[in-house]
Design a protein around this motif. Structure first.
Motif, PDB file in Angstrom:
ATOM      1  N   UNK A   1     -34.398   2.766  12.700  1.00 13.84           N
ATOM      2  CA  UNK A   1     -34.909   3.075  11.358  1.00 13.84           C
ATOM      3  C   UNK A   1     -35.191   4.568  11.243  1.00 13.84           C
ATOM      4  N   UNK A   2     -34.761   5.153  10.118  1.00 10.87           N
ATOM      5  CA  UNK A   2     -34.936   6.589   9.923  1.00 10.87           C
ATOM      6  C   UNK A   2     -35.952   6.919   8.835  1.00 10.87           C
ATOM      7  N   UNK A   3     -35.804   6.329   7.649  1.00 17.99           N
ATOM      8  CA  UNK A   3     -36.729   6.616   6.557  1.00 17.99           C
ATOM      9  C   UNK A   3     -36.550   5.596   5.447  1.00 17.99           C
ATOM     10  N   UNK A   4     -37.507   5.611   4.512  1.00 14.50           N
ATOM     11  CA  UNK A   4     -37.455   4.768   3.319  1.00 14.50           C
ATOM     12  C   UNK A   4     -37.497   5.651   2.086  1.00 14.50           C
ATOM     13  N   UNK A   5     -36.686   5.310   1.093  1.00  9.06           N
ATOM     14  CA  UNK A   5     -36.740   5.958  -0.210  1.00  9.06           C
ATOM     15  C   UNK A   5     -37.469   5.030  -1.173  1.00  9.06           C
ATOM     16  N   UNK A   6     -38.540   5.550  -1.791  1.00  8.26           N
ATOM     17  CA  UNK A   6     -39.317   4.796  -2.770  1.00  8.26           C
ATOM     18  C   UNK A   6     -39.447   5.542  -4.091  1.00  8.26           C
TER      19      UNK A   6
END
Length: 351
Positions: free
Chosen positions: A47-52
């Motif tokens: 897992x690298x990042x989440x866009x919200x």
């Protein structure tokens, strides 16, 4: 009562100090990023990042921050309402939102956020599936407009393909490797037999071919949902109502299918999104399982990414929908319930 000897007092203080010095410090409560497959298997994705929100990519200059402080204003965050699909182009992440009626552009390298399709010409009504060509032309299936809307990579409207006389419920789009053929998933409905794939010239908009009718046989569909094309030109279609993925050659001839209804690995309960990655492996989202199943080109299960969960933490999904695999192998997964896009990178890739 006798006074406590000074030597005893000093000894007790020493013990207290040594005990304090040896007290273990609390560890960070932030869990490590999930990897897939999990140990003891060798990890392939991390897992690298989440866009919200828009704030996940936008940066503000010192002057902008000062202006906000001076005026008492706050930064306006723009999030997702009901994201459906995702595609990528040179680090830019495009997300369709069927409730906000637009495409959200998260430009990671450019550190900016933009809405596409919010005004005429090219105003969207209910965008679903999206894809982008090697030249940066963005194709959007609008199920309410009953046509495919085409934009430049920066969101300038270029043209429309198809109309209500040809398309009933367009839900997704996919391009041939050379970008000349546009495959449109026409989902159909209960009252129609038009459950099919329509093929267009992506430049002129001329309809070239129709693939399939409603049914359960080879090359037939029952509520097809999304599609993707491999590097060899094979077309893969999520045949939702038949709980399978069907493969066709570039000319629309049936090749094979894989998947059956069930809850075991390699089966499908509610297949939805699909993408093709490196080595032409096939990534299929299952909204009921809350995960992505990864298959080789023969339809054999390789591994699983994610799991169903009640919190929108990394790797947890309640209603996953669209998926994209970038040229660099990064995997982008949309979750409609948690209104997010999770990004995973191959473990051998650092940036």
């Amino acid at each position: 009562m006798r006074p406590v000897p000074l030597s005893v007092v000093l000894a007790l203080c020493g013990l207290l100090l040594s005990g304090c010095a040896g007290t273990p410090q609390p560890q960070s409560s932030i869990p490590p990023p999930p990897v897939y497959p999990p140990p003891p298997d060798e990890a392939r994705f991390i897992f690298e990042r989440t866009l919200l929100y828009s704030d996940d990519v936008e940066t503000y200059t010192t002057l902008q921050r000062f202006q906000q402080y001076a005026t008492g204003s706050t930064r306006k965050l723009h999030g997702m309402a009901k994201p459906f699909d995702v595609t990528t182009y040179r680090g830019r992440v495009y997300v369709s939102d069927s409730v906000q009626r637009d495409i959200l552009l998260f430009d990671i390298p450019g550190q900016r956020f933009k809405e596409i399709g919010i005004e005429e010409p090219g105003q969207l009504k209910k965008p679903l599936g999206i894809t982008i060509s090697a030249q940066g032309e963005l194709y959007v299936a609008d199920i309410s407009l009953q046509r495919i809307m085409v934009y430049s990579q920066d969101g300038h409207f270029l043209r429309a393909i198809g109309d209500k006389d040809q398309l009933h419920r367009p839900s997704d789009v996919a391009l041939s490797p050379d970008g000349n053929r546009l495959y449109v998933v026409d989902t159909g409905g209960i009252e129609t037999q038009d459950h099919r794939i329509q093929v267009y010239d992506s430049h002129t908009g001329e309809r070239l071919q129709r693939i399939g009718i409603r049914g359960s046989g080879d090359g037939e569909f029952n509520l097809p949902l999304q599609a993707a094309v491999s590097s060899t030109g094979n077309l893969y279609v999520v045949d939702g109502g038949n709980f399978r993925v069907q493969a066709f050659d570039a000319d629309g001839h049936f090749q094979y299918s894989f998947g059956t209804v069930g809850r075991l690995p390699g089966q499908f309960a509610r297949p939805k999104g699909i993408a093709i990655g490196p080595q032409d492996n096939i990534y299929v989202v299952d909204a009921a399982f809350g995960n992505v199943q990864l298959f080789n080109p023969k339809g054999q299960l390789l591994m699983v990414i994610g799991e169903r969960g009640n919190a929108g933490t990394p790797g947890k999904y309640m209603l996953p929908a669209g998926i994209n695999v970038g040229d660099d192998g990064r995997v982008y997964i949309v979750d409609q319930f948690f209104r997010k896009v999770d990004i995973y990178r191959p473990v051998n890739k650092k940036n």
